[in-house]
Motif scaffolding. Structure first.
Motif, PDB file in Angstrom:
ATOM      1  N   ASN A   1      -4.031 -11.513 -42.094  1.00 51.70           N
ATOM      2  CA  ASN A   1      -4.147 -10.050 -42.008  1.00 51.70           C
ATOM      3  C   ASN A   1      -4.589  -9.709 -40.591  1.00 51.70           C
ATOM      4  O   ASN A   1      -5.578 -10.242 -40.097  1.00 51.70           O
ATOM      5  N   ASN A  45     -10.991   3.247 -50.065  1.00 54.29           N
ATOM      6  CA  ASN A  45     -10.138   2.377 -49.243  1.00 54.29           C
ATOM      7  C   ASN A  45      -8.797   3.100 -49.104  1.00 54.29           C
ATOM      8  O   ASN A  45      -8.102   3.285 -50.102  1.00 54.29           O
ATOM      9  N   PHE A  80      -8.053 -12.006 -40.152  1.00 51.21           N
ATOM     10  CA  PHE A  80      -8.520 -13.054 -41.070  1.00 51.21           C
ATOM     11  C   PHE A  80      -7.363 -13.693 -41.823  1.00 51.21           C
ATOM     12  O   PHE A  80      -6.287 -13.124 -41.937  1.00 51.21           O
ATOM     13  N   ALA A 105      -2.092  -1.444 -54.174  1.00 50.26           N
ATOM     14  CA  ALA A 105      -3.221  -0.559 -53.897  1.00 50.26           C
ATOM     15  C   ALA A 105      -2.882   0.442 -52.803  1.00 50.26           C
ATOM     16  O   ALA A 105      -3.342   1.571 -52.820  1.00 50.26           O
ATOM     17  N   TYR A 144      -5.092   3.897 -46.747  1.00 48.85           N
ATOM     18  CA  TYR A 144      -4.180   3.398 -45.714  1.00 48.85           C
ATOM     19  C   TYR A 144      -3.085   4.400 -45.360  1.00 48.85           C
ATOM     20  O   TYR A 144      -1.937   4.028 -45.196  1.00 48.85           O
ATOM     21  N   TYR A 184       0.255   1.736 -45.178  1.00 50.29           N
ATOM     22  CA  TYR A 184       1.084   1.549 -46.375  1.00 50.29           C
ATOM     23  C   TYR A 184       1.731   2.872 -46.804  1.00 50.29           C
ATOM     24  O   TYR A 184       2.758   2.889 -47.460  1.00 50.29           O
ATOM     25  N   ARG A 213       2.368 -10.678 -43.935  1.00 54.64           N
ATOM     26  CA  ARG A 213       1.181 -11.237 -43.288  1.00 54.64           C
ATOM     27  C   ARG A 213       1.623 -12.229 -42.213  1.00 54.64           C
ATOM     28  O   ARG A 213       2.270 -13.236 -42.528  1.00 54.64           O
ATOM     29  N   LYS A 220      -5.437  -6.689 -39.294  1.00 54.62           N
ATOM     30  CA  LYS A 220      -6.064  -5.370 -39.130  1.00 54.62           C
ATOM     31  C   LYS A 220      -7.377  -5.447 -38.353  1.00 54.62           C
ATOM     32  O   LYS A 220      -8.078  -4.452 -38.213  1.00 54.62           O
ATOM     33  N   ASP A 236      -6.303 -10.220 -51.090  1.00 49.05           N
ATOM     34  CA  ASP A 236      -5.689 -10.418 -49.780  1.00 49.05           C
ATOM     35  C   ASP A 236      -6.572 -11.247 -48.847  1.00 49.05           C
ATOM     36  O   ASP A 236      -6.865 -10.838 -47.738  1.00 49.05           O
ATOM     37  N   HIS A 264     -15.295  -9.602 -49.685  1.00 51.39           N
ATOM     38  CA  HIS A 264     -15.276  -9.100 -51.055  1.00 51.39           C
ATOM     39  C   HIS A 264     -16.132 -10.000 -51.941  1.00 51.39           C
ATOM     40  O   HIS A 264     -15.746 -10.339 -53.053  1.00 51.39           O
ATOM     41  N   ASN A 304     -14.168  -4.053 -56.058  1.00 51.91           N
ATOM     42  CA  ASN A 304     -13.223  -3.633 -55.027  1.00 51.91           C
ATOM     43  C   ASN A 304     -11.864  -3.407 -55.667  1.00 51.91           C
ATOM     44  O   ASN A 304     -11.265  -4.341 -56.204  1.00 51.91           O
ATOM     45  N   GLU A 305     -11.421  -2.166 -55.627  1.00 50.71           N
ATOM     46  CA  GLU A 305     -10.065  -1.785 -56.011  1.00 50.71           C
ATOM     47  C   GLU A 305      -9.616  -2.266 -57.382  1.00 50.71           C
ATOM     48  O   GLU A 305      -8.534  -2.838 -57.516  1.00 50.71           O
ATOM     49  N   TRP A 320     -11.435  -1.246 -41.593  1.00 53.50           N
ATOM     50  CA  TRP A 320     -10.879  -2.504 -42.105  1.00 53.50           C
ATOM     51  C   TRP A 320     -10.014  -3.138 -41.046  1.00 53.50           C
ATOM     52  O   TRP A 320      -9.026  -2.565 -40.679  1.00 53.50           O
ATOM     53  N   GLU A 345     -12.620   1.290 -46.254  1.00 56.33           N
ATOM     54  CA  GLU A 345     -11.475   0.613 -45.642  1.00 56.33           C
ATOM     55  C   GLU A 345     -10.526   1.665 -45.107  1.00 56.33           C
ATOM     56  O   GLU A 345     -10.179   2.616 -45.801  1.00 56.33           O
TER      57      GLU A 345
END
Ligand code: BDP
Length: 599
Positions: free
Chosen positions: A573, A472, A561, A371, A474, A478, A569, A575, A167, A334, A417-418, A556, A511
């Motif tokens: 993003n 991470n 960004f 995710a 949400y 999400y 989006r 956030k 992302d 990342h 990461n994830e 996060w 996150e």
């Protein structure tokens, strides 16, 4: 051969360093015909392109902005007469994602991996006391055998399109400074320090890598005065009453490494180091044997105009904003950032979780959706590309550790990461990655990785590899978006299931966040509004208080960004706790209040 040196360039009595940044020539090569057509000798047509910067930000048409494939850079530079017993080297801070380097028409080097530096020896191809032409063939395609992972689609009209399984925008180009170096032929290639704290003294274990058999002399200085001196490639320096490095008092010693033969200094390298230890014990993270609580952000190297290109003003502003709201830590999500971020963190007392670009290890065009909520198992670690991917993963771990190992700010390595962690294939893969990182880091720093929601306590096959857990999550975005009450229940339920495993290691949230438009206010708070972002964080902070094993909270994201285009989006993003031009959203004040209240 000295090709593995990761030392940051410097200019001193023995080393020279000329930065080649500026406006270079630039050209796309969608048909990949440049090499055959002689472009290594000079580009037939071009536009001017700033270095360092992402090329995408410089174009006003969508094809150029979204371009995927081969592209070229070119510049000219004058080289002085060659000095005896020196090598001439060009050092690239990062070129995304792979490149071939030509000097005066000759291939002098190539490199894969867009977030770490590499050196090219130009002794044979260089023209001394003359003009030289430096040309780069770069490529920004994505695949599953590289880091970060993704795919490249070829459209019916032949256009290539990069689909990152991640992302953030596939910003590309020469993102960090290019240095022309003159180095002593017999020289220091790398060094590592680690520390043992004893009562009223510290032992600084120092290891120097060099191919020379000259005497290695190492000196430590405190406020300009000699603090300790030793000789040998491996030695212990004893510092009495050490002034330790920590977040509130980030004291740095000067270290001076010399190669000496027959009373002549062959090479010299100066650096700054902080004496400190970092360890995990039970559910605590210990800095100099004292618990430290991580407060701060997941970040990106990202800004309008520069894209992912390093810019001092942006970095300085980011540190100022982080300091203002009481943060003490960030994760280089990342990918490893420009070295200057780490130098600034050393000086300002920030802690860094340094992340290798192992993102997107789950087959999904919208990784964050998979995710965030119930993604499907994609068999990622069962693919035939995995051995090649792993080779690159290990190379990136090696380069990152060798590059960043002496920064006191770096307290942990994040090795993924994830990824899709629910298979035994993933376990076998990451077991090797973790063992390798432990083996090559002289400080044997804690190793970790960020787990997404599908890495459930009942299914995850990789949590046993980490020294502290990074989550991470949400809930409230999400999952149960818009319903913070339900989100809190689900969040507590998952935390309790992790607690029931009695892992006896720290938990860090790397996150948690929600997209928020800097100009939307709504009462009552609803998704995307500033009010909702505040309530969202207040809910998390309330939950964190009930779980003392939680030893860190990295929000996060620090700032909005850029991402690829997608229906979820809006201009990237959102956030960020700060807008993309680094102004606070309302939640920044909540974080400030909260973090200032935590010791
Ligand atoms: C996580 C990713 C991060 C995304 C974030 C999000 O680690 O890169 O930007 O979600 O969706 O899955 O905002």
């Amino acid at each position: 051969m000295h090709k593995d040196s990761m030392l940051y360039p410097q200019r001193n009595q023995k080393r020279s360093d000329t930065i080649l940044d500026g406006l270079w020539k630039f050209s796309f090569d969608p048909a990949s015909c440049g090499e055959k057509e002689g472009w290594p000798n000079g580009l037939p047509s071009f536009v001017k392109m700033p270095v360092p910067a992402s090329f995408q930000e410089m174009f006003t048409d969508i094809q150029s902005r979204e371009y995927c494939g081969d592209y070229w850079y070119e510049t000219d530079f004058y080289l002085d007469e060659k000095k005896e017993n020196t090598d001439t080297v060009i050092r690239f801070g990062s070129v995304t994602h792979r490149c071939k380097v030509f000097l005066n028409g000759k291939l002098v080097g190539q490199h894969e991996g867009g977030f770490l530096p590499f050196n090219v020896d130009i002794n044979d191809a260089a023209k001394y006391d003359d003009e030289n032409k430096l040309v780069l063939l770069v490529n920004n395609e994505l695949s599953e055998e590289m880091l970060p992972c993704g795919a490249t689609e070829v459209k019916p009209d032949g256009r290539k399109v990069a689909h990152g399984y991640f992302d953030f925008f596939n910003y590309s180009g020469i993102h960090r400074s290019v240095h022309l170096l003159t180095l002593p032929a017999e020289r220091i290639d790398n060094y590592a320090v680690s520390f043992t704290l004893e009562e009223n003294r510290a032992v600084v274990h120092c290891t120097v890598e060099t191919e020379s058999n000259a005497q290695v002399v190492i000196a430590l200085k405190q406020d300009g005065k000699a603090a300790a001196q030793e000789q040998g490639k491996e030695c212990d320096l004893i510092v009495e009453n050490p002034h330790l490095w920590d977040t509130k008092d980030p004291y740095l010693y000067e270290i001076e490494l010399q190669l000496v033969k027959d009373n002549e200094v062959l090479d010299l390298y100066r650096d700054k180091i902080g004496i400190r230890t970092i360890a995990v014990k039970g559910t605590k993270i210990l800095l100099n044997n004292k618990p430290v609580y991580l407060k701060g952000y997941g970040k990106h190297e990202d800004a309008s105009m520069f894209g992912r290109g390093f810019n001092y003003a942006i970095a300085a502003r980011d540190f100022a904003c982080m300091k203002w709201n009481g943060a003490n830590c960030f994760r280089t999500s990342h990918y490893p950032y420009d070295e200057k971020w780490y130098q600034m963190a050393d000086e300002q007392g920030f802690l860094i979780i340094d992340e290798v670009p192992a993102v997107g290890m789950m087959r999904s065009m919208h990784n964050y959706v998979a995710a965030g909520s119930g993604g499907k198992y994609t068999g990622f670690f069962e693919s035939e590309t995995v051995p090649r991917l792993k080779k690159r993963h290990l190379e990136a771990v090696k380069d990152m550790i060798r590059r960043d190992q002496n920064h006191p700010s770096v307290i942990a390595w994040s090795l993924f990461n994830e990824p899709e962690t629910t298979s035994t294939y993933a376990h076998a893969y990451f077991k090797d990655v973790f063992d390798y990182a432990k083996k090559i880091d002289q400080q044997v720093r804690p190793c970790t990785g960020a787990f997404e929601k599908n890495s459930k306590p009942e299914l995850c096959q990789c949590y046993m590899l980490v020294d502290f857990m990074c989550f991470n999550r949400y809930y409230g975005w999400y999952i149960s978006g818009g319903d913070l009450k339900e989100a809190e229940e689900k969040f507590r339920d998952e935390l309790s299931r992790w607690r029931a495993k009695n892992l006896n290691i720290p938990f860090v949230f790397t996150e948690f966040g929600c997209d928020t438009l800097g100009d939307v206010h709504e009462l009552p708070g609803r998704m995307w509004s500033q009010e909702y972002q505040r309530e969202y964080y207040e809910m998390y902070f309330k939950v964190f208080r009930d779980y003392p094993e939680i030893q860190g909270e990295l929000v996060w994201n620090f700032a909005d960004f850029m991402t690829g285009q997608a229906i979820m989006r809006v201009g990237g993003n959102r956030k960020g706790v700060f807008t993309r031009d680094r102004q606070p959203k309302d939640a920044a004040y909540i974080l400030k209040q909260h973090w200032e209240s935590i010791e």
